[in-house]
Design a protein around this motif. Structure first.
Motif, PDB file in Angstrom:
ATOM      1  N   VAL A  73      35.395  39.607  42.497  1.00 10.19           N
ATOM      2  CA  VAL A  73      34.674  40.801  42.931  1.00 10.19           C
ATOM      3  C   VAL A  73      33.634  41.122  41.864  1.00 10.19           C
ATOM      4  O   VAL A  73      33.840  40.834  40.685  1.00 10.19           O
ATOM      5  CB  VAL A  73      35.643  41.990  43.162  1.00 10.19           C
ATOM      6  CG1 VAL A  73      36.294  42.450  41.874  1.00 10.19           C
ATOM      7  CG2 VAL A  73      34.943  43.138  43.858  1.00 10.19           C
ATOM      8  N   LYS A  74      32.522  41.670  42.312  1.00  9.51           N
ATOM      9  CA  LYS A  74      31.484  42.097  41.384  1.00  9.51           C
ATOM     10  C   LYS A  74      31.330  43.611  41.517  1.00  9.51           C
ATOM     11  O   LYS A  74      31.374  44.155  42.612  1.00  9.51           O
ATOM     12  CB  LYS A  74      30.151  41.427  41.717  1.00  9.51           C
ATOM     13  CG  LYS A  74      30.154  39.929  41.532  1.00  9.51           C
ATOM     14  CD  LYS A  74      28.799  39.344  41.911  1.00  9.51           C
ATOM     15  CE  LYS A  74      28.816  37.846  41.833  1.00  9.51           C
ATOM     16  NZ  LYS A  74      29.013  37.230  43.148  1.00  9.51           N
ATOM     17  N   THR A  75      31.136  44.266  40.383  1.00  9.09           N
ATOM     18  CA  THR A  75      30.917  45.706  40.366  1.00  9.09           C
ATOM     19  C   THR A  75      30.002  46.042  39.191  1.00  9.09           C
ATOM     20  O   THR A  75      29.694  45.169  38.369  1.00  9.09           O
ATOM     21  CB  THR A  75      32.256  46.476  40.289  1.00  9.09           C
ATOM     22  OG1 THR A  75      32.007  47.865  40.477  1.00  9.09           O
ATOM     23  CG2 THR A  75      32.977  46.243  38.979  1.00  9.09           C
ATOM     24  N   GLY A  93      45.135  43.719  39.450  1.00 10.41           N
ATOM     25  CA  GLY A  93      45.348  42.399  38.845  1.00 10.41           C
ATOM     26  C   GLY A  93      44.088  41.598  38.590  1.00 10.41           C
ATOM     27  O   GLY A  93      44.167  40.441  38.187  1.00 10.41           O
ATOM     28  N   PHE A  94      42.922  42.192  38.793  1.00 12.03           N
ATOM     29  CA  PHE A  94      41.670  41.493  38.499  1.00 12.03           C
ATOM     30  C   PHE A  94      41.391  41.584  37.004  1.00 12.03           C
ATOM     31  O   PHE A  94      41.649  42.605  36.375  1.00 12.03           O
ATOM     32  CB  PHE A  94      40.505  42.121  39.268  1.00 12.03           C
ATOM     33  CG  PHE A  94      40.501  41.784  40.730  1.00 12.03           C
ATOM     34  CD1 PHE A  94      39.702  40.772  41.227  1.00 12.03           C
ATOM     35  CD2 PHE A  94      41.302  42.495  41.608  1.00 12.03           C
ATOM     36  CE1 PHE A  94      39.696  40.469  42.578  1.00 12.03           C
ATOM     37  CE2 PHE A  94      41.303  42.202  42.964  1.00 12.03           C
ATOM     38  CZ  PHE A  94      40.505  41.181  43.446  1.00 12.03           C
ATOM     39  N   LEU A  95      40.857  40.518  36.469  1.00 17.70           N
ATOM     40  CA  LEU A  95      40.514  40.459  35.054  1.00 17.70           C
ATOM     41  C   LEU A  95      39.004  40.370  34.902  1.00 17.70           C
ATOM     42  O   LEU A  95      38.347  39.619  35.638  1.00 17.70           O
ATOM     43  CB  LEU A  95      41.157  39.227  34.413  1.00 17.70           C
ATOM     44  CG  LEU A  95      42.676  39.128  34.556  1.00 17.70           C
ATOM     45  CD1 LEU A  95      43.159  37.766  34.084  1.00 17.70           C
ATOM     46  CD2 LEU A  95      43.339  40.238  33.787  1.00 17.70           C
ATOM     47  N   PRO A  96      38.428  41.111  33.945  1.00 17.47           N
ATOM     48  CA  PRO A  96      36.992  40.988  33.727  1.00 17.47           C
ATOM     49  C   PRO A  96      36.693  39.610  33.150  1.00 17.47           C
ATOM     50  O   PRO A  96      37.355  39.157  32.215  1.00 17.47           O
ATOM     51  CB  PRO A  96      36.670  42.105  32.741  1.00 17.47           C
ATOM     52  CG  PRO A  96      37.964  42.454  32.105  1.00 17.47           C
ATOM     53  CD  PRO A  96      39.061  42.055  33.043  1.00 17.47           C
ATOM     54  N   LEU A  97      35.711  38.937  33.736  1.00 22.97           N
ATOM     55  CA  LEU A  97      35.366  37.597  33.270  1.00 22.97           C
ATOM     56  C   LEU A  97      34.064  37.607  32.470  1.00 22.97           C
ATOM     57  O   LEU A  97      33.991  37.047  31.388  1.00 22.97           O
ATOM     58  CB  LEU A  97      35.245  36.652  34.468  1.00 22.97           C
ATOM     59  CG  LEU A  97      34.913  35.205  34.153  1.00 22.97           C
ATOM     60  CD1 LEU A  97      36.048  34.559  33.371  1.00 22.97           C
ATOM     61  CD2 LEU A  97      34.654  34.436  35.432  1.00 22.97           C
ATOM     62  N   GLU A  98      33.048  38.277  33.020  1.00 31.91           N
ATOM     63  CA  GLU A  98      31.747  38.242  32.366  1.00 31.91           C
ATOM     64  C   GLU A  98      30.876  39.370  32.903  1.00 31.91           C
ATOM     65  O   GLU A  98      30.953  39.723  34.073  1.00 31.91           O
ATOM     66  CB  GLU A  98      31.081  36.897  32.670  1.00 31.91           C
ATOM     67  CG  GLU A  98      29.752  36.672  32.039  1.00 31.91           C
ATOM     68  CD  GLU A  98      29.199  35.276  32.312  1.00 31.91           C
ATOM     69  OE1 GLU A  98      28.191  34.949  31.679  1.00 31.91           O
ATOM     70  OE2 GLU A  98      29.752  34.548  33.134  1.00 31.91           O
ATOM     71  N   MET A 133      34.694  40.090  38.053  1.00 26.78           N
ATOM     72  CA  MET A 133      36.143  40.174  37.842  1.00 26.78           C
ATOM     73  C   MET A 133      36.814  39.148  38.741  1.00 26.78           C
ATOM     74  O   MET A 133      36.366  38.917  39.875  1.00 26.78           O
ATOM     75  CB  MET A 133      36.650  41.581  38.155  1.00 26.78           C
ATOM     76  CG  MET A 133      36.008  42.670  37.300  1.00 26.78           C
ATOM     77  SD  MET A 133      36.625  44.326  37.649  1.00 26.78           S
ATOM     78  CE  MET A 133      38.150  44.287  36.697  1.00 26.78           C
ATOM     79  N   VAL A 134      37.874  38.535  38.254  1.00 23.83           N
ATOM     80  CA  VAL A 134      38.563  37.504  39.023  1.00 23.83           C
ATOM     81  C   VAL A 134      40.063  37.773  39.048  1.00 23.83           C
ATOM     82  O   VAL A 134      40.617  38.403  38.144  1.00 23.83           O
ATOM     83  CB  VAL A 134      38.298  36.086  38.447  1.00 23.83           C
ATOM     84  CG1 VAL A 134      36.842  35.725  38.567  1.00 23.83           C
ATOM     85  CG2 VAL A 134      38.766  35.989  37.017  1.00 23.83           C
ATOM     86  N   LYS A 135      40.698  37.279  40.094  1.00 27.96           N
ATOM     87  CA  LYS A 135      42.146  37.388  40.230  1.00 27.96           C
ATOM     88  C   LYS A 135      42.664  36.034  40.684  1.00 27.96           C
ATOM     89  O   LYS A 135      42.335  35.569  41.782  1.00 27.96           O
ATOM     90  CB  LYS A 135      42.525  38.441  41.263  1.00 27.96           C
ATOM     91  CG  LYS A 135      44.032  38.569  41.470  1.00 27.96           C
ATOM     92  CD  LYS A 135      44.344  39.666  42.486  1.00 27.96           C
ATOM     93  CE  LYS A 135      45.811  39.755  42.785  1.00 27.96           C
ATOM     94  NZ  LYS A 135      46.617  40.209  41.684  1.00 27.96           N
ATOM     95  N   PRO A 136      43.455  35.375  39.844  1.00 30.97           N
ATOM     96  CA  PRO A 136      44.073  34.123  40.294  1.00 30.97           C
ATOM     97  C   PRO A 136      45.123  34.438  41.360  1.00 30.97           C
ATOM     98  O   PRO A 136      45.868  35.409  41.235  1.00 30.97           O
ATOM     99  CB  PRO A 136      44.739  33.556  39.036  1.00 30.97           C
ATOM    100  CG  PRO A 136      44.341  34.439  37.916  1.00 30.97           C
ATOM    101  CD  PRO A 136      43.772  35.691  38.469  1.00 30.97           C
ATOM    102  N   LEU A 137      45.145  33.645  42.410  1.00 33.73           N
ATOM    103  CA  LEU A 137      46.113  33.842  43.472  1.00 33.73           C
ATOM    104  C   LEU A 137      47.294  32.909  43.249  1.00 33.73           C
ATOM    105  O   LEU A 137      47.137  31.822  42.705  1.00 33.73           O
ATOM    106  CB  LEU A 137      45.467  33.576  44.829  1.00 33.73           C
ATOM    107  CG  LEU A 137      44.210  34.406  45.124  1.00 33.73           C
ATOM    108  CD1 LEU A 137      43.630  34.025  46.464  1.00 33.73           C
ATOM    109  CD2 LEU A 137      44.516  35.882  45.065  1.00 33.73           C
TER     110      LEU A 137
END
Length: 147
Positions: A98-100, A121-126, A140-144
């Protein structure tokens, strides 16, 4: 007032049969998740969300997720994300993004949005400075869970 049933909010591969809507490119290809029309509160939607496939079937993105302020803090957003994850579990998708608006641009509303995604559970990536012009984009990403 009861919040809408999250099972009616989303479906994999396009809208339910009872609704006729133009299919997105993702729906025509038979992948992705589109929002369907949830219940209404005072003629407003409680929430909506769309997820689209990326160039690779292992990843999907929440393209749009919006909850009417009348329905904030009632578990609808969490139910929508959980339903999406359940639906994506039937595909080969392994990563949800997701982008915000990034934290380098202070905004109370987007700070709450980032907190919601962190709690989900999303983690900021960049933080991308040039993707949206003058607005920093936080990816932000969330591994499934992959079985």
């Amino acid at each position: 007032m009861q919040p809408p049933n999250p099972r009616r909010l989303v479906s994999v591969g396009g809208p339910p049969q009872r609704r006729r809507a133009p299919k997105s490119d993702a729906a025509r290809r038979g992948i992705g998740v589109r929002a369907t029309r949830p219940g209404r509160s005072r003629r407003r939607r409680a929430g909506r969300r769309t997820a689209t496939p990326k160039a690779f079937p292992e990843a999907a993105e929440i393209h749009l997720m919006a909850i009417s302020p009348d329905w904030h803090r009632r578990g609808i957003g969490t139910a929508m994300v959980n339903r999406l994850i359940t639906d994506l579990g039937r595909t080969e998708c392994q990563l949800l993004q997701v982008k915000t608006l990034g934290p380098s641009r202070p905004h109370a509303g987007y700070a709450a949005t980032r907190a919601f995604y962190r709690a989900a559970g999303f983690l900021p990536l960049e933080e991308l400075k040039d993707l949206w012009g003058n607005n920093p984009c936080l990816l932000m990403v969330k591994p499934l869970n992959v079985s």
